[in-house]
Design a protein around this motif. Structure first.
Motif, PDB file in Angstrom:
ATOM      1  N   UNK A  78       0.799  -1.216   0.000  1.00 15.29           N
ATOM      2  CA  UNK A  78       0.000   0.000   0.000  1.00 15.29           C
ATOM      3  C   UNK A  78       0.833   1.268   0.000  1.00 15.29           C
ATOM      4  N   UNK A  79       2.125   1.136   0.144  1.00 20.10           N
ATOM      5  CA  UNK A  79       2.950   2.337   0.196  1.00 20.10           C
ATOM      6  C   UNK A  79       2.878   2.977   1.569  1.00 20.10           C
ATOM      7  N   UNK A  80       3.797   3.893   1.866  1.00 25.39           N
ATOM      8  CA  UNK A  80       3.872   4.473   3.206  1.00 25.39           C
ATOM      9  C   UNK A  80       2.572   5.132   3.650  1.00 25.39           C
ATOM     10  N   UNK A  81       1.899   5.826   2.770  1.00 27.48           N
ATOM     11  CA  UNK A  81       0.704   6.552   3.204  1.00 27.48           C
ATOM     12  C   UNK A  81      -0.457   5.593   3.443  1.00 27.48           C
ATOM     13  N   UNK A  82      -0.626   4.662   2.528  1.00 26.86           N
ATOM     14  CA  UNK A  82      -1.778   3.765   2.623  1.00 26.86           C
ATOM     15  C   UNK A  82      -1.662   2.785   3.776  1.00 26.86           C
ATOM     16  N   UNK A  83      -0.424   2.403   4.116  1.00 30.51           N
ATOM     17  CA  UNK A  83      -0.282   1.355   5.115  1.00 30.51           C
ATOM     18  C   UNK A  83      -0.305   1.899   6.536  1.00 30.51           C
ATOM     19  N   UNK A  84      -0.155   3.211   6.684  1.00 29.21           N
ATOM     20  CA  UNK A  84      -0.068   3.787   8.029  1.00 29.21           C
ATOM     21  C   UNK A  84      -1.269   3.390   8.883  1.00 29.21           C
ATOM     22  N   UNK A  85      -2.461   3.527   8.268  1.00 30.22           N
ATOM     23  CA  UNK A  85      -3.677   3.233   9.015  1.00 30.22           C
ATOM     24  C   UNK A  85      -3.650   1.795   9.521  1.00 30.22           C
ATOM     25  N   UNK A  86      -3.218   0.860   8.635  1.00 32.46           N
ATOM     26  CA  UNK A  86      -3.245  -0.549   9.003  1.00 32.46           C
ATOM     27  C   UNK A  86      -2.260  -0.856  10.120  1.00 32.46           C
ATOM     28  N   UNK A  87      -1.049  -0.330   9.962  1.00 30.97           N
ATOM     29  CA  UNK A  87      -0.017  -0.666  10.949  1.00 30.97           C
ATOM     30  C   UNK A  87      -0.302   0.027  12.266  1.00 30.97           C
ATOM     31  N   UNK A  88      -0.741   1.281  12.205  1.00 31.20           N
ATOM     32  CA  UNK A  88      -0.918   2.045  13.425  1.00 31.20           C
ATOM     33  C   UNK A  88      -2.275   1.788  14.077  1.00 31.20           C
ATOM     34  N   UNK A  89      -3.352   2.095  13.349  1.00 31.40           N
ATOM     35  CA  UNK A  89      -4.682   1.996  13.968  1.00 31.40           C
ATOM     36  C   UNK A  89      -5.058   0.576  14.318  1.00 31.40           C
ATOM     37  N   UNK A  90      -4.705  -0.349  13.417  1.00 34.22           N
ATOM     38  CA  UNK A  90      -5.028  -1.741  13.742  1.00 34.22           C
ATOM     39  C   UNK A  90      -3.886  -2.395  14.494  1.00 34.22           C
ATOM     40  N   UNK A  91      -2.728  -2.473  13.862  1.00 34.01           N
ATOM     41  CA  UNK A  91      -1.606  -3.224  14.431  1.00 34.01           C
ATOM     42  C   UNK A  91      -1.222  -2.765  15.823  1.00 34.01           C
ATOM     43  N   UNK A  92      -0.675  -1.562  15.927  1.00 32.10           N
ATOM     44  CA  UNK A  92      -0.124  -1.109  17.204  1.00 32.10           C
ATOM     45  C   UNK A  92      -1.224  -0.985  18.250  1.00 32.10           C
ATOM     46  N   UNK A  93      -2.345  -0.402  17.854  1.00 29.18           N
ATOM     47  CA  UNK A  93      -3.422  -0.171  18.811  1.00 29.18           C
ATOM     48  C   UNK A  93      -3.921  -1.486  19.409  1.00 29.18           C
ATOM     49  N   UNK A  94      -4.163  -2.464  18.552  1.00 29.64           N
ATOM     50  CA  UNK A  94      -4.649  -3.754  19.061  1.00 29.64           C
ATOM     51  C   UNK A  94      -3.597  -4.393  19.950  1.00 29.64           C
ATOM     52  N   UNK A  95      -2.342  -4.354  19.515  1.00 30.10           N
ATOM     53  CA  UNK A  95      -1.300  -5.031  20.283  1.00 30.10           C
ATOM     54  C   UNK A  95      -1.121  -4.426  21.678  1.00 30.10           C
ATOM     55  N   UNK A  96      -1.305  -3.109  21.787  1.00 27.39           N
ATOM     56  CA  UNK A  96      -1.227  -2.504  23.133  1.00 27.39           C
ATOM     57  C   UNK A  96      -2.276  -3.147  24.032  1.00 27.39           C
ATOM     58  N   UNK A  97      -3.472  -3.301  23.510  1.00 29.91           N
ATOM     59  CA  UNK A  97      -4.536  -3.861  24.345  1.00 29.91           C
ATOM     60  C   UNK A  97      -4.352  -5.362  24.570  1.00 29.91           C
ATOM     61  N   UNK A  98      -3.759  -6.039  23.595  1.00 27.41           N
ATOM     62  CA  UNK A  98      -3.444  -7.455  23.820  1.00 27.41           C
ATOM     63  C   UNK A  98      -2.496  -7.559  25.005  1.00 27.41           C
ATOM     64  N   UNK A  99      -1.489  -6.692  24.998  1.00 28.41           N
ATOM     65  CA  UNK A  99      -0.511  -6.738  26.082  1.00 28.41           C
ATOM     66  C   UNK A  99      -1.163  -6.388  27.415  1.00 28.41           C
ATOM     67  N   UNK A 100      -1.980  -5.336  27.428  1.00 29.03           N
ATOM     68  CA  UNK A 100      -2.650  -4.955  28.677  1.00 29.03           C
ATOM     69  C   UNK A 100      -3.574  -6.083  29.143  1.00 29.03           C
ATOM     70  N   UNK A 101      -4.277  -6.688  28.174  1.00 22.03           N
ATOM     71  CA  UNK A 101      -5.174  -7.791  28.529  1.00 22.03           C
ATOM     72  C   UNK A 101      -4.392  -8.944  29.136  1.00 22.03           C
ATOM     73  N   UNK A 102      -3.256  -9.267  28.543  1.00 21.39           N
ATOM     74  CA  UNK A 102      -2.446 -10.370  29.083  1.00 21.39           C
ATOM     75  C   UNK A 102      -1.902 -10.028  30.465  1.00 21.39           C
ATOM     76  N   UNK A 103      -1.532  -8.762  30.652  1.00 29.88           N
ATOM     77  CA  UNK A 103      -1.038  -8.353  31.967  1.00 29.88           C
ATOM     78  C   UNK A 103      -2.121  -8.482  33.027  1.00 29.88           C
ATOM     79  N   UNK A 104      -3.306  -7.968  32.697  1.00 28.69           N
ATOM     80  CA  UNK A 104      -4.400  -8.030  33.672  1.00 28.69           C
ATOM     81  C   UNK A 104      -4.858  -9.469  33.879  1.00 28.69           C
TER      82      UNK A 104
END
Ligand SMILES: Nc1ncnc2c1ncn2[C@@H]1O[C@H](COP(=O)(O)OP(=O)(O)OP(=O)(O)O)[C@@H](O)[C@H]1O
Ligand SMILES: [Mg+2]
Lengths: 303, 507
Positions: free
Chosen positions: B170-196
């Motif tokens: 998708x190129x740098x502009x198109x992929x930002x949403x996927x990597x950031x909004x989905x990837x990083x955001x979900x993974x933060x909550x996965x980690x928090x969920x696993x911690x809790x």
């Protein structure tokens, strides 16, 4: 007569009050090393309360519980320890503990007094094997370097865990539950749960095993298997047993020493035969208080 | 699932069930009364007048009545379960289809296929609502073993490839949403969920203030890096230690509390931390928060266009996406670390003691387990991972303020743990993806437009749809997505323990 010559646990003037209610009152008795001691009495006599005091779940209002894990409970040693204000000491004759000063988990781990409960308390969502491994928590915890070594996978933990599984297997073999080792404990039939709770307590390698109504709800066959298990525990493992029991046939058959409680007071203490013929015991069990009635009851029972 | 219904439910249109439905409708009407029936609106003179909307209230009550009656029909209950499951599959499916239409190169398609296979397989194995008597139920159990062997490594591989493939496709502009909004955001909550999950799922201690440790971690990094100029890699463990310390501080007073009392005190703890952050302005700068927190560097090389930057170092053309991708891998590794540590701890005495504590605290004490230490380690470890996640949050945003650490966050994390199935690592990961990704997906689902007409804006309704999904889950899968417990050790074969036998803890 071992409870006279080689006492393991000496309870002296044990009193437990709940507000205005005195559940146990000035109770003194001795548990002999290597004996099966039965604590009996009518409902509400205070038997479970005595257990809770011995195992640290209640702090007695008054009294002393001297426990000589090894060696002889010399009265002088007990007095020295009491005055020193400490919980335990290694005396000339071995380790001595004052149970009333210790928290429950220390009693189980240091003094080695294990117990079961009147209403079974297994970890029902864990498997039978897991229940027995959890019982070996403290030695395994040490082997895993308080988890720090275990988490990076070094140290003797793996080997110790294998040994723990072996010990569990040994006990499961003994109670005929080896085929159900991987089933949840909560799925076992009632009798099997009772046996499992006993061997779970045995996995802590206790010096004294306290059983609260182990035969309750068992059928005659299971009950006689239980007797065999308790004898095996005493003879092969040298564990002394203190048990609460309502079923007189069980008590008379396996116990070496019987202590009878009624309304928190000791009314009889001795060998099973002596206790069986004690008029006070018969009266307490049959609920008569008139002297004349007692005699007629005694006559009937000893006919 | 008949057994899960409350006693006395007597079937469709029976007198007893009608009585119950009427009661449910009454409760609904009572709850909706101030929201639906009454409404204050300004009139022409700008005075507030009260408008009654009785028909709306009647509709709400009627819907609850009919819904409650329909739920009495077993077939409908089952159909609804499958509908729920189907909606989930459809959402993932349509996401993948819409991605496929974006002219993906072949490797992009392969990646999506791998992700879809993992998701679908795991969902079918763990979440598909087969009754025990269903002929497929046995195969479903077998599938679980296969999923554990195949789908999870495959999914991991796909996760590692994800940002690079997205970037290439998708190129740098198109992929930002996927990597950031989905990837990083979900993974933060996965980690928090696993911690809790350590605290709530394993040790059975209900913690409503988990976000406090997230905040401690975030502020720890923010303060340490701005005042002492320490690098992220030094601050990360420090933030973990600080959060663990606060976990113990919270642990001590609540040792003797259980259930509701524990929940209330932990909730208060979360609020105390937030209010301290707001009011201790000398240190935390209050509501304005701390800004210009140093951004993440590639082990010293900043993600800038400068000569010593990451791009120059590797001879790449500078793009802000590099930082996002690095953050993705960072949080992925942190989350995996949480998972590996938790999985290993479960097989150590401490982990077994946590689970035993959840089952029966009295029995634990009778076996010589020091329950004080056991509870405190659970609090401390859970808090430590929260702290790690917090410093990640701070280094990603470059800015922290107390608004990010409200009770809503704690509630979301707890919902993830409960939805996932208490104690299950896979379940928690999927629940986080569903909760966080789901709300994002709803924003852009074209499918819903096709159903409800072009004017329909799903973003407006996403919380509502989400709420419905949660309620439905709680009715038909009250034990969460993965409701069975996997034993930590076995003699001959590892058999899953049915959820009904597993304790939920007393607080
Ligand atoms: N925690 C407590 N608080 C208040 N009263 C208690 C408590 N525990 C026990 N008691 C009271 O102490 C008395 C003795 O109870 P205990 O459970 O020891 O009897 P028991 O001999 O074990 O009886 P059973 O044969 O029915 O098990 C009872 O009157 C009981 O109500
Ligand atoms: Mg009792």
């Amino acid at each position: 007569m071992r409870w006279r010559t080689d006492p393991l646990l000496c309870a002296e003037h044990l009193t437990m009050r709940f507000g205005g209610l005195t559940a146990v009152s000035d109770l003194s008795f001795v548990v002999g090393r290597g004996d099966i001691t039965a604590l009996i009495g009518p409902n509400g006599a205070g038997k479970t309360t005595v257990f809770n005091c011995i195992t640290g779940f209640y702090k007695p209002t008054e009294g002393r519980l001297a426990f000589a894990r090894q060696g002889i409970a010399d009265p002088d040693d007990v007095a020295t320890l009491t005055l020193s204000g400490r919980r335990s000491a290694r005396m000339r004759n071995g380790e001595l503990y004052l149970l009333e000063r210790m928290p429950d988990h220390e009693i189980a781990w240091r003094a080695r007094v294990a117990r079961t409960f009147q209403n079974i308390r297994l970890f029902s969502g864990m498997t039978v094997l897991e229940n027995l491994i959890v019982a070996q928590h403290n030695p395994l915890m040490l082997a895993s370097g308080m988890s720090l070594l275990g988490i990076i996978g070094v140290g003797p933990y793996r080997a110790r865990e294998r040994e723990a599984v072996q010990k569990a297997t040994y006990w499961l073999d003994r109670i005929g539950l080896i085929d159900r080792a991987d089933d949840p404990a909560g799925e076992l039939p009632y009798g099997a749960q009772r046996r499992l709770e006993i061997v779970r307590a045995m996995c802590t390698e206790p010096t004294l095993l306290c059983l609260d109504e182990p035969a309750a709800g068992l059928n005659p066959k299971e009950s006689s298997e239980l007797n065999a298990l308790l004898r095996m525990i005493r003879d092969e493992h040298g564990t002394s047993i203190l048990l609460i029991e309502h079923d007189m046939s069980v008590v008379m058959e396996i116990s070496d020493h019987v202590v009878v409680l009624d309304y928190g007071v000791k009314i009889s203490d001795g060998a099973p035969d002596e206790v069986r013929n004690d008029p006070k015991v018969i009266a307490a069990y049959l609920g008569v208080d008139d002297e004349a009635d007692v005699e007629s009851v005694v006559a009937e029972v000893t006919r | 699932m008949a057994a899960a219904k409350p006693d006395g439910v007597a079937g469709f249109l029976s007198a007893a069930s009608i009585r119950q439905s009427m009661l449910a409708a009454l409760v609904a009407a009572g709850l909706a009364f101030p929201i639906l029936a009454l409404r204050a609106e300004p009139d022409l003179d700008n005075h507030l007048v009260l408008i009654n909307r009785w028909p709306l209230l009647a509709w709400a009550a009627a819907i609850v009545f009919v819904g409650h009656q329909l739920a009495q029909i077993p077939q409908i209950g089952r159909a609804l379960k499958w509908l729920l499951f189907g909606v989930g599959v459809l959402m993932v499916g349509s996401l993948i289809v819409s991605a496929l239409r974006a002219d993906f190169p072949i490797y992009g398609r392969l990646l999506l296929a791998a992700l879809a296979l993992t998701t679908g397989g795991t969902a079918l194995a763990f979440a598909a609502p087969f009754d025990d008597a269903h002929p497929f139920a046995a195969r479903q159990r077998a599938l679980r073993a296969i999923v554990a062997k195949v789908a999870i490594p495959l999914g991991l591989l796909a996760l590692f490839a994800f940002p690079l493939v997205m970037l290439a496709a998708l190129g740098p502009a198109g992929s930002l949403k996927w990597i950031n909004n989905y990837g990083v955001q979900i993974l933060i909550y996965v980690m928090l969920g696993w911690g809790l999950n350590i605290v709530v799922g394993l040790a059975g201690l209900l913690d409503l203030g988990y976000v406090a440790f997230y905040a401690v971690g975030a502020y720890a990094y923010a303060l340490l890096s701005t005042t002492f100029g320490l690098s992220f890699w030094i601050c990360l463990p420090l933030a973990g230690v600080l959060a663990a310390f606060w976990g113990v501080i919270l642990g001590f007073p609540v040792l003797r509390l259980r259930g509701d009392y524990l929940a209330i005190v932990t909730l208060a703890f979360g609020e105390i931390i937030r209010i301290v952050l707001i009011n201790w302005t000398d240190v935390t700068n209050g509501n304005a928060g701390l800004s210009s927190i140093p951004r993440i560097t590639f082990f010293g090389a900043p993600f800038t266009a400068s000569d010593n930057g990451f791009a120059a170092m590797f001879g790449l053309e500078f793009s802000p996406i590099h930082r996002t991708i690095f953050l993705f891998y960072l949080i992925l590794c942190l989350a995996l670390l949480t998972n590996v540590v938790t999985l290993r701890l479960r097989r150590l005495p401490i982990g077994r003691a946590w689970e035993a504590l959840r089952e029966d605290e009295i029995a634990c004490r009778s076996l010589g387990i020091n329950t004080t230490n056991t509870k405190l380690t659970a609090f401390a470890l859970g808090a430590m991972f929260g702290g790690f996640a917090g410093s990640f949050f701070a280094v990603r945003q470059g800015f922290v303020n107390p608004d990010s650490f409200t009770f809503m966050e704690s509630a979301t994390i707890l919902a993830i743990v409960v939805l996932g199935g208490m104690g299950s690592q896979v379940g928690v990961a999927f629940a986080a993806a569903a909760m966080i990704g789901g709300t994002e997906i709803l924003r852009e689902l074209d499918l819903l437009k096709a159903i409800f007409g072009p004017d329909f804006d799903p973003a407006q309704y996403r919380m509502l749809i989400f709420g419905f999904a949660m309620v439905a889950m709680m009715i038909w899968k009250p034990r969460g997505l993965v409701s069975t417990r996997s034993p930590s050790i076995f003699l001959k074969e590892r058999k899953a323990v049915a959820g009904a036998l597993v304790g939920e803890g007393h607080g």
